[in-house]
Motif scaffolding. Sequence first.
Motif, PDB file in Angstrom:
ATOM      1  N   UNK B 143       3.371  -2.820  -0.625  1.00  8.59           N
ATOM      2  CA  UNK B 143       2.482  -1.697  -0.934  1.00  8.59           C
ATOM      3  C   UNK B 143       1.179  -2.117  -1.607  1.00  8.59           C
ATOM      4  N   UNK B 144       1.257  -3.064  -2.523  1.00  7.54           N
ATOM      5  CA  UNK B 144       0.041  -3.460  -3.244  1.00  7.54           C
ATOM      6  C   UNK B 144      -0.680  -4.622  -2.578  1.00  7.54           C
ATOM      7  N   UNK B 145      -0.127  -5.127  -1.448  1.00  8.13           N
ATOM      8  CA  UNK B 145      -0.691  -6.356  -0.887  1.00  8.13           C
ATOM      9  C   UNK B 145      -1.404  -6.187   0.444  1.00  8.13           C
ATOM     10  N   UNK B 146      -0.964  -5.242   1.267  1.00 11.72           N
ATOM     11  CA  UNK B 146      -1.508  -5.187   2.628  1.00 11.72           C
ATOM     12  C   UNK B 146      -1.692  -3.752   3.117  1.00 11.72           C
ATOM     13  N   UNK B 147      -2.738  -3.496   3.918  1.00 12.88           N
ATOM     14  CA  UNK B 147      -2.899  -2.156   4.513  1.00 12.88           C
ATOM     15  C   UNK B 147      -1.836  -1.854   5.558  1.00 12.88           C
ATOM     16  N   UNK B 148      -1.045  -2.874   5.928  1.00 18.23           N
ATOM     17  CA  UNK B 148       0.059  -2.650   6.877  1.00 18.23           C
ATOM     18  C   UNK B 148       1.315  -2.162   6.141  1.00 18.23           C
TER      19      UNK B 148
END
Lengths: 46, 305
Positions: B143-148
């Motif tokens: 959740x906090x790392x990637x728009x995927x």
Amino acid sequence: MTAPLPDGPITDAEIRKRQRSRALAMALVLGGLVILFYAISIAKMA
Amino acid sequence: MASHPIARSPVDRLPADWRDFLALTKPRVMTLVVFTALCGLLAARVPIHPVIAFTAILCVALGAGAAGALNQWYEADLDAAMRRTARRPLPAGRMDRQAALHFGVGLAAFSVLLMGLAVNVLAAAILAVSILFYVMIYTVWLKRRTPQNIVIGGAAGAFPPLIGWAAATGRVEALPVLLFALIFLWTPPHFWALSLFVRSDYANAGVPMMPVVAGTRATRIQVFLYSLPMAAAAVAPWALGLTGVLYGVTAVALTAAFLALAAQVSLSRETDPALMRPERRLFGYSVFYLFAMFAVLVVDRMVIA
């Protein structure tokens, strides 16, 4: 849905009231589980 | 008994109310989870004792509640930074973080154990995977790392019909896998439609949602592109002969409306969130869409077929 947080210092009465409501909710949950486990036992034996 | 005032501080305060524990389980999200699990169970068309069926659905609800509680425990800082979530029990200071963690872990363990003992081990295993996936893969890792985050994390919300089916049959077959695929592919357009008009909330909280990282134009195109494989998954049960014509015709009509709304979103150039009507329409319709698709599937499988 959520309980309001009263302003000002907390009183014993507030704490007792909150404890009573939590205890009642827990009693209802445990009562429900007793009924559920009984029903599951009967269903498994059927 | 006299009431003595007690100093209020972050660690010395009222114990959390039972309604705060209930709020921790995200009851509104649970509604869709329970509904899709129930539809998976009913669509299996296998005789199952009503008490066992009820227990299976209860376990799914408790498991979803546990995942929601653990999500809120981990994301208390994010929730505090977002208008939409700032009034939740942890960011609002109505509950101790450790109480939320204990509640979430206890509920998760209880739901999986009860499913395994009362229903079957396969359903319990899938339930455990879905809780772990939502908490560890989506909440902690993605959740906090990637728009995927939504694309991969959407799998967590796609498990319920699979669990319902496994609870009824003890197996995993083609139809519940297609239902999994439908929810999995429905999740990106559903959440990206929402994130378009609450973009500033996610940006303020530092969550790398698609509109924050890639911009609104790219997100709108992705909404439409993801709707295409979702449409294929929606009609696949009928195309493969797993459902009757009622499901097929309804799925085509409902999915065509979904695609039309997604196309409107992809063509929109609106930048003011208050005026993003196509996005709001798609978000609202997407919730109705999933409910309707699963309801029709059950009617088709139980009554018609």
